[in-house]
Design a protein around this motif. Structure first.
Motif, PDB file in Angstrom:
ATOM      1  N   TRP A   1      -0.408  77.056  39.617  1.00 57.86           N
ATOM      2  CA  TRP A   1      -0.283  77.022  38.155  1.00 57.86           C
ATOM      3  C   TRP A   1       0.887  77.890  37.705  1.00 57.86           C
ATOM      4  O   TRP A   1       1.682  77.482  36.835  1.00 57.86           O
ATOM      5  N   ALA A   2       1.016  79.079  38.275  1.00 53.98           N
ATOM      6  CA  ALA A   2       2.083  80.006  37.884  1.00 53.98           C
ATOM      7  C   ALA A   2       3.462  79.403  38.156  1.00 53.98           C
ATOM      8  O   ALA A   2       4.389  79.540  37.337  1.00 53.98           O
ATOM      9  N   GLU A   3       3.599  78.721  39.284  1.00 57.99           N
ATOM     10  CA  GLU A   3       4.878  78.108  39.628  1.00 57.99           C
ATOM     11  C   GLU A   3       5.212  76.952  38.698  1.00 57.99           C
ATOM     12  O   GLU A   3       6.385  76.755  38.326  1.00 57.99           O
ATOM     13  N   GLU A   4       4.188  76.204  38.310  1.00 58.61           N
ATOM     14  CA  GLU A   4       4.413  75.040  37.452  1.00 58.61           C
ATOM     15  C   GLU A   4       4.507  75.391  35.977  1.00 58.61           C
ATOM     16  O   GLU A   4       4.986  74.573  35.174  1.00 58.61           O
ATOM     17  N   ASN A   5       4.051  76.595  35.603  1.00 67.30           N
ATOM     18  CA  ASN A   5       4.029  76.997  34.186  1.00 67.30           C
ATOM     19  C   ASN A   5       4.637  78.385  34.002  1.00 67.30           C
ATOM     20  O   ASN A   5       3.978  79.305  33.502  1.00 67.30           O
ATOM     21  N   PRO A   6       5.902  78.556  34.382  1.00 58.87           N
ATOM     22  CA  PRO A   6       6.507  79.895  34.300  1.00 58.87           C
ATOM     23  C   PRO A   6       6.584  80.451  32.884  1.00 58.87           C
ATOM     24  O   PRO A   6       6.426  81.657  32.683  1.00 58.87           O
ATOM     25  N   GLU A   7       6.815  79.578  31.908  1.00 56.57           N
ATOM     26  CA  GLU A   7       6.912  80.065  30.527  1.00 56.57           C
ATOM     27  C   GLU A   7       5.559  80.571  30.037  1.00 56.57           C
ATOM     28  O   GLU A   7       5.487  81.598  29.334  1.00 56.57           O
ATOM     29  N   ALA A   8       4.493  79.878  30.396  1.00 49.91           N
ATOM     30  CA  ALA A   8       3.157  80.314  29.987  1.00 49.91           C
ATOM     31  C   ALA A   8       2.806  81.648  30.633  1.00 49.91           C
ATOM     32  O   ALA A   8       2.264  82.546  29.969  1.00 49.91           O
ATOM     33  N   LEU A   9       3.112  81.794  31.920  1.00 49.47           N
ATOM     34  CA  LEU A   9       2.819  83.057  32.595  1.00 49.47           C
ATOM     35  C   LEU A   9       3.620  84.194  31.989  1.00 49.47           C
ATOM     36  O   LEU A   9       3.087  85.285  31.745  1.00 49.47           O
ATOM     37  N   THR A  10       4.901  83.957  31.730  1.00 52.39           N
ATOM     38  CA  THR A  10       5.743  84.991  31.131  1.00 52.39           C
ATOM     39  C   THR A  10       5.206  85.413  29.772  1.00 52.39           C
ATOM     40  O   THR A  10       5.131  86.613  29.455  1.00 52.39           O
ATOM     41  N   ALA A  11       4.810  84.447  28.968  1.00 51.94           N
ATOM     42  CA  ALA A  11       4.261  84.768  27.652  1.00 51.94           C
ATOM     43  C   ALA A  11       2.981  85.574  27.776  1.00 51.94           C
ATOM     44  O   ALA A  11       2.753  86.538  27.020  1.00 51.94           O
ATOM     45  N   LEU A  12       2.136  85.204  28.730  1.00 49.29           N
ATOM     46  CA  LEU A  12       0.889  85.942  28.928  1.00 49.29           C
ATOM     47  C   LEU A  12       1.163  87.377  29.368  1.00 49.29           C
ATOM     48  O   LEU A  12       0.521  88.317  28.873  1.00 49.29           O
ATOM     49  N   LEU A  13       2.104  87.563  30.269  1.00 51.99           N
ATOM     50  CA  LEU A  13       2.411  88.919  30.725  1.00 51.99           C
ATOM     51  C   LEU A  13       2.946  89.775  29.587  1.00 51.99           C
ATOM     52  O   LEU A  13       2.618  90.964  29.490  1.00 51.99           O
ATOM     53  N   ARG A  14       3.754  89.192  28.721  1.00 50.29           N
ATOM     54  CA  ARG A  14       4.228  89.950  27.550  1.00 50.29           C
ATOM     55  C   ARG A  14       3.058  90.340  26.647  1.00 50.29           C
ATOM     56  O   ARG A  14       2.975  91.471  26.159  1.00 50.29           O
ATOM     57  N   ALA A  15       2.152  89.390  26.423  1.00 56.06           N
ATOM     58  CA  ALA A  15       0.981  89.685  25.583  1.00 56.06           C
ATOM     59  C   ALA A  15       0.147  90.793  26.193  1.00 56.06           C
ATOM     60  O   ALA A  15      -0.307  91.714  25.481  1.00 56.06           O
ATOM     61  N   LEU A  16      -0.059  90.739  27.498  1.00 51.96           N
ATOM     62  CA  LEU A  16      -0.858  91.771  28.167  1.00 51.96           C
ATOM     63  C   LEU A  16      -0.134  93.111  28.176  1.00 51.96           C
ATOM     64  O   LEU A  16      -0.773  94.169  28.097  1.00 51.96           O
ATOM     65  N   GLY A  17       1.192  93.086  28.287  1.00 56.26           N
ATOM     66  CA  GLY A  17       1.951  94.334  28.217  1.00 56.26           C
ATOM     67  C   GLY A  17       1.766  95.021  26.882  1.00 56.26           C
ATOM     68  O   GLY A  17       1.562  96.247  26.814  1.00 56.26           O
ATOM     69  N   ASN A  18       1.842  94.260  25.805  1.00 54.98           N
ATOM     70  CA  ASN A  18       1.625  94.838  24.475  1.00 54.98           C
ATOM     71  C   ASN A  18       0.182  95.288  24.294  1.00 54.98           C
ATOM     72  O   ASN A  18      -0.091  96.320  23.658  1.00 54.98           O
ATOM     73  N   ALA A  19      -0.748  94.531  24.862  1.00 53.05           N
ATOM     74  CA  ALA A  19      -2.156  94.918  24.781  1.00 53.05           C
ATOM     75  C   ALA A  19      -2.421  96.206  25.538  1.00 53.05           C
ATOM     76  O   ALA A  19      -3.184  97.074  25.077  1.00 53.05           O
ATOM     77  N   ALA A  20      -1.809  96.356  26.699  1.00 51.69           N
ATOM     78  CA  ALA A  20      -1.987  97.571  27.489  1.00 51.69           C
ATOM     79  C   ALA A  20      -1.478  98.795  26.732  1.00 51.69           C
ATOM     80  O   ALA A  20      -2.101  99.870  26.763  1.00 51.69           O
ATOM     81  N   LYS A  21      -0.362  98.632  26.046  1.00 51.30           N
ATOM     82  CA  LYS A  21       0.187  99.741  25.252  1.00 51.30           C
ATOM     83  C   LYS A  21      -0.778 100.121  24.136  1.00 51.30           C
ATOM     84  O   LYS A  21      -1.025 101.302  23.879  1.00 51.30           O
ATOM     85  N   TRP A  22      -1.357  99.109  23.474  1.00 51.08           N
ATOM     86  CA  TRP A  22      -2.325  99.371  22.400  1.00 51.08           C
ATOM     87  C   TRP A  22      -3.551 100.083  22.964  1.00 51.08           C
ATOM     88  O   TRP A  22      -4.044 101.058  22.380  1.00 51.08           O
ATOM     89  N   CYS A  23      -4.047  99.621  24.094  1.00 57.79           N
ATOM     90  CA  CYS A  23      -5.221 100.251  24.711  1.00 57.79           C
ATOM     91  C   CYS A  23      -4.946 101.689  25.124  1.00 57.79           C
ATOM     92  O   CYS A  23      -5.857 102.530  25.128  1.00 57.79           O
ATOM     93  N   GLY A  24      -3.713 101.968  25.500  1.00 61.67           N
ATOM     94  CA  GLY A  24      -3.368 103.301  25.972  1.00 61.67           C
ATOM     95  C   GLY A  24      -3.225 104.336  24.871  1.00 61.67           C
ATOM     96  O   GLY A  24      -3.145 105.540  25.149  1.00 61.67           O
TER      97      GLY A  24
END
Length: 407
Positions: A228-251
C-alpha cells in the motif's frame, strides 16, 4: 482542505495510541486531506492479522512486530514497513501486592529503580526454588514486543534466567489488571494506563519502568502495509505529516489535560481520565496516594521520539536472536534493518521544519546526558539513553553484541 485520501488504521486502547488519536480528533489528518478512520482492537494479533488481510492500511504496532512479519515469524504476515515511530517509553513492570511485599523485604524501594528491584526479585525467585513453590508467572502482551524483550533484558541483567527461573505468558493489555487481581499471573510488563490502573485500584505495585531500564527507548510504531505504501506515496506522506503535527501537539504539556480527556473517551482507551494523567505528567503512583517523578516516562515529540532509528530495529532483532526466535544471519539482519524507513520519514516531515537526524542509526546507550547532535531543520538534542546496566549497543558491531549476550 478537500479529502484526497481515505486511510483506515488499527489501534489498541493504550496511552501510546495518542499520536494517531490526536491526528484524527484535533484535525491534523483532515488538514492534510485525509479521512482517517480509527478501528479499536483488543489484541495485537488482531492488529497484525487485519493489516495482513487488507482491513487496515496502517496500524499502531509493537515496534518489533513489523520486523517479525518481514522475517516470516508470524502467521498471515505481509511485508510491513515502519516509516515512523509513535513515541519513546510509556510502559512499566507491575507485580502483585504479595510479590511486592516479598521484594520489599529484600530491599526493593518504591522508586522504580530497576537494579534494586531486580536484585530483590532475584531473591524472591530463589526463595521459591528453595521452598519448592511454583515459579512466578509474568505476562507480556506479545512474543514480538518491546515488553517481552525489556522484561527479559531486565531479568537477565539482574541474574534471573527468563527461560528457567520464571514463566512468561501472553495476555492482552486490557486483561492484565484482572489477571493480576485473580492470581492468574504474578506480574506483567505492559503499556499505560494498565500499570497506573493496578496501582490506583490497589491490585498491584509498579516495580520499575521502561524509562529506567532503557532510557529514551522505542515502544510503538506506525506499521504500514509495504505494498500500500509503495502504491500510495502521497497518502503515506500526508499521513506522516499529520502524525508529525499531532506528535508535537501531544508533546506540549499544556495540552495534556485535553489529551487525557480525549483518550478516556469510549472510542479510544475508554478508561478514567485519572488513569491517563499520571503517565502524561511523568508522575506515577507508588501506593498510599503517593507519586514519584519518572523523567521522560512517555515522550511523543522531543528527542526525535518519532524517528524510526535503524539501530532500534537492529536491537530488537538482536533480542529475537538472543531468545531463540530467529537464527542470526546476514540476510535476517538486513531484513530487520530495512524494515525501518527513516528515508520516508525525512522526505515527508522536512516541510514541517522539525528536527531531523542526519544519521539513520546511533550507538544505543552511549549518551549519558542530553547532547546536541547533527540534524537538519531545527536543532536536536538526544539522550540520556542509557541501559540501566551500563550496556551499549553499536549497530555496526551487531555480530559481537549478539555473541556477547547470555541466553
Amino acid at each position: 482542505m478537500a479529502i484526497s485520501h481515505q486511510i483506515t488504521a488499527g489501534f489498541m486502547p493504550l496511552l501510546d495510541s495518542a499520536v494517531l488519536v490526536t491526528a484524527k480528533e484535533m484535525g491534523f489528518a483532515e488538514a492534510e486531506g485525509i479521512d482517517l478512520m480509527l478501528v479499536r482492537e483488543m489484541s495485537w494479533a488482531n492488529i497484525r492479522d487485519r493489516l495482513a488481510v487488507g482491513h487496515f492500511q496502517v496500524a499502531h504496532m509493537l515496534a518489533p512486530m513489523p520486523i517479525a512479519c518481514n522475517l516470516g515469524l508470524t502467521p498471515l504476515a505481509v511485508p510491513t514497513i515502519v516509516p515512523m515511530a509513535l513515541g519513546l517509553g510509556g510502559n512499566a513492570v507491575t507485580v502483585s501486592n504479595a510479590v511486592w511485599d516479598a521484594m520489599s523485604a529484600h530491599g526493593a524501594e518504591a522508586n522504580f529503580d530497576p537494579a534494586t528491584a531486580g536484585q530483590a526479585l532475584k531473591k524472591v525467585v530463589l526463595e521459591r526454588v528453595v521452598g519448592i513453590k511454583p515459579q512466578l508467572r509474568f505476562a507480556v502482551v506479545h512474543p514480538y514486543s518491546g515488553h517481552n524483550y525489556e522484561l527479559r533484558y531486565w531479568l537477565a541483567a539482574c541474574g534471573i534466567d527468563p527461560l528457567r527461573d520464571i514463566e512468561i505468558v501472553i495476555v492482552p493489555p486490557p486483561l492484565m489488571v484482572d489477571a493480576l487481581a485473580s492470581g492468574t499471573i504474578d506480574g506483567y510488563c505492559v503499556g499505560e494506563p494498565w500499570n497506573t490502573a493496578a496501582a490506583l485500584l490497589g491490585r498491584g505495585h509498579i516495580a520499575t519502568v521502561k524509562a529506567a531500564i532503557w532510557r529514551s527507548s522505542p515502544e510503538k510504531v506506525l506499521g504500514a502495509d509495504a505494498h500500500w505504501a509503495e502504491e500510495n506515496p502521497e497518502a503515506l506522506t500526508a499521513l506522516l505529516r499529520a502524525l508529525g503535527n499531532a506528535a508535537k501537539w501531544c508533546g506540549d504539556s499544556h495540552n495534556h489535560d485535553d489529551l487525557a480527556r480525549i483518550l478516556a473517551e469510549k472510542l479510544y482507551v475508554a478508561q478514567p481520565v485519572g488513569w491517563m494523567l499520571p503517565a502524561l505528567r511523568s508522575q506515577l503512583p507508588i501506593g498510599k496516594e503517593r507519586t514519584a517523578d519518572v523523567s521522560d516516562f512517555f515522550v511523543t515529540f522531543a528527542k526525535a521520539a518519532t524517528f524510526p532509528w535503524k539501530s532500534h530495529a537492529l536491537w530488537f532483532y538482536s533480542q529475537m536472536v538472543r531468545w531463540g526466535q530467529v537464527q542470526h544471519t546476514a540476510k535476517n539482519a538486513q531484513v530487520a534493518r530495512e524494515t525501518y524507513r527513516p528515508d520516508l520519514y525525512r522526505a515527508a516531515l522536512k516541510p514541517l521544519g522539525i528536527a531531523l537526524p542526519v544519521a539513520n542509526a546511533k550507538v544505543e546507550g552511549a549518551l549519558t546526558a542530553a547532547t546536541p547532535v547533527g540534524s537538519s531543520g531545527a536543532s536536536l538534542v538526544l539522550g540520556p539513553d542509557g541501559f540501566f546496566d551500563g550496556g551499549l549497543f553499536d549497530p555496526d558491531k551487531l555480530d559481537a553484541y549478539i555473541a556477547s549476550q547470555k541466553q
